[in-house]
Design an enzyme around this catalytic site. Structure first.
Site, PDB file in Angstrom:
ATOM      1  N   LYS A 187      42.523  45.804  32.065  1.00 43.05           N
ATOM      2  CA  LYS A 187      43.051  46.719  33.085  1.00 43.05           C
ATOM      3  C   LYS A 187      42.904  48.164  32.594  1.00 43.05           C
ATOM      4  O   LYS A 187      42.688  48.402  31.406  1.00 43.05           O
ATOM      5  CB  LYS A 187      44.525  46.396  33.385  1.00 43.05           C
TER       6      LYS A 187
HETATM    7  C1  LIG Z   1      45.604  41.468  37.011  1.00 32.74           C
HETATM    8  C2  LIG Z   1      46.274  41.391  38.305  1.00 32.74           C
HETATM    9  C3  LIG Z   1      47.531  40.785  38.470  1.00 32.74           C
HETATM   10  C4  LIG Z   1      48.217  39.984  37.410  1.00 32.74           C
HETATM   11  O1  LIG Z   1      48.357  40.547  36.186  1.00 32.74           O
HETATM   12  P1  LIG Z   1      48.592  39.617  34.871  1.00 32.74           P
HETATM   13  O2  LIG Z   1      49.091  40.584  33.869  1.00 32.74           O
HETATM   14  O3  LIG Z   1      47.273  39.030  34.528  1.00 32.74           O
HETATM   15  O4  LIG Z   1      49.598  38.589  35.220  1.00 32.74           O
HETATM   16  C5  LIG Z   1      48.139  40.860  39.705  1.00 32.74           C
HETATM   17  N1  LIG Z   1      47.544  41.451  40.742  1.00 32.74           N
HETATM   18  C6  LIG Z   1      46.319  42.015  40.642  1.00 32.74           C
HETATM   19  C7  LIG Z   1      45.731  42.685  41.844  1.00 32.74           C
HETATM   20  C8  LIG Z   1      45.633  41.996  39.434  1.00 32.74           C
HETATM   21  O5  LIG Z   1      44.417  42.552  39.345  1.00 32.74           O
END
Ligand SMILES: *Cc1c(COP(=O)(O)O)cnc(C)c1O
Length: 370
Positions: A187
């Site tokens: 991210k």
């Molecule tokens: C990555 C993501 C999540 C979840 O995040 P995690 O930390 O992997 O649980 C939720 N919503 C979106 C749109 C994402 O890209």
């Protein structure tokens, strides 16, 4: 797709020192770095309260628990997003009500909101997909009119800014009742494992979210409500404290890469670059084009052969996922989401992209059509 190693190499001294600092004190759970990070992130985003937790999916679940959504109630969520958004709705016994998205910008189609709301609807989850804000002005107005809570899924858009018609500028995640985000390594603000956070401007709600994330307790061994165990590790918080200082630079690098792709593909008859949401900046978690007139799969294999990675986020819309079949949706219910699943292709974008690497990527993609 991402180059986390080159990114680490540039901040290695700072990161290593931060990690060593945690190990030296052995405060692996709830060490001072966690509080330090949530304060720094509140400063950065302008959210009044930041509550850290174990990951972005937990953040969504805790947000819905904190807002008191009850089993059987309905939550509106885009059909074109990562599964986590709908998963927690289903897990809590709520009913996901899917809504189609806008083909150009990938954000939920506000024109369809009115047809999705019922007397049983309690919330909307706009997902700021790929890095730009949904049309928050319209969503907030709609939510107010129907007395709905808004949870912004900001996992892909940390740092994106939205300008309201009255001139106010707010960051993704800080406009609704709760914003949620993820620090998954790839991210935009990623740690070296799992991590997540919630944003809110409501003090009482902040207190409740903090309690839910911590076994429903205020004081150790005194449990007021049913909660979960969802924590951001001190080690991850220490790493995030370092990386947050670089986030603006990271966003600028991503935008530079995106600008070069825009320029390279402008007017191309088979490649449609991502359109921008008016009033939002773009954090470019992904640079996602739409491939038209040729087989996306053939292009993807061709690129792979030439050493250029690409990804399909996402190949199947939520209403056609096996896990959600029992909701009774069928092919054709969300035509834009379905068509995007066949056309989208995300290209490499990251903070340490070398000019020559991106030139090679662009030449290779164009070569496929030559
Ligand atoms: C990555 C993501 C999540 C979840 O995040 P995690 O930390 O992997 O649980 C939720 N919503 C979106 C749109 C994402 O890209």
């Amino acid at each position: 797709m991402v180059d986390l190693k080159s990114q680490y190499d540039l901040i290695k001294a700072e990161v290593d020192q931060a990690i060593q600092g945690v190990i030296d004190t052995t405060s692996f759970i709830n060490g001072p770095q966690v509080k330090e990070f949530s304060n720094a992130l509140a400063d950065y985003t302008g959210a009044r309260y930041v509550i850290t937790c174990g990951n972005g999916t937990d953040a969504l679940q805790i947000a819905m628990m904190g807002l008191d959504f009850q089993p059987g109630q309905e939550v509106i969520v885009p059909a074109f997003t990562y599964v986590a958004t709908a998963e927690v709705i289903a897990l809590l016994g709520l009913k996901p009500v899917f809504i189609d998205v806008i083909a150009d910008t990938y954000e939920l189609d506000i024109a369809q909101l009115e047809s999705k709301v019922s007397s049983n609807t309690v919330g909307i989850v706009p997902v700021h997909l790929y890095g730009q804000c949904s049309n928050m002005e319209a969503i907030l107005a709609f939510a107010k009119k129907h007395n709905l809570k808004v949870i912004e899924d900001t996992a892909q858009a940390i740092g994106a800014k939205y300008t309201f018609s009255d001139g106010r500028v707010m960051q993704a995640g800080t406009m609704g009742d709760v914003g949620t985000t993820s620090f998954f390594p790839s991210k935009n603000l990623g740690c070296y494992g799992d991590g997540g956070a919630m944003f809110t401007n409501n003090e009482a709600l902040a207190e409740k979210l903090r309690m839910i994330a911590n076994h429903g307790q205020k004081k150790k061994y005194h449990h007021h409500i049913v909660g979960v165990n969802s924590r951001l590790d001190t080690l991850q918080a220490a790493i995030l404290n370092v990386k947050l200082k670089h986030l603006d630079r990271y966003s600028a690098s991503r935008n530079e890469v995106a600008d070069k792709y825009d320029e390279a593909f402008a007017g191309h008859k088979n490649i449609k670059s991502p359109a921008r949401v008016p009033n939002s900046t773009h954090a470019f978690h992904q640079y996602t084009v739409q491939i038209e007139g040729v087989s996306r799969e053939e292009l993807k294999s061709y690129l792979a052969e030439k050493g250029v990675p690409s990804m399909v986020y996402y190949p199947v819309p939520l209403h056609q996922q096996e896990a959600y079949m029992d909701l009774g949706f069928k092919k054709g219910d969300f035509p834009v989401a379905e068509s995007l699943c066949l056309k989208v292709l995300s290209l490499p974008i990251h903070t340490e992209m070398k000019v020559e690497d991106q030139e090679y990527i662009i030449e290779t993609i164009k070569g496929f059509f030559a």
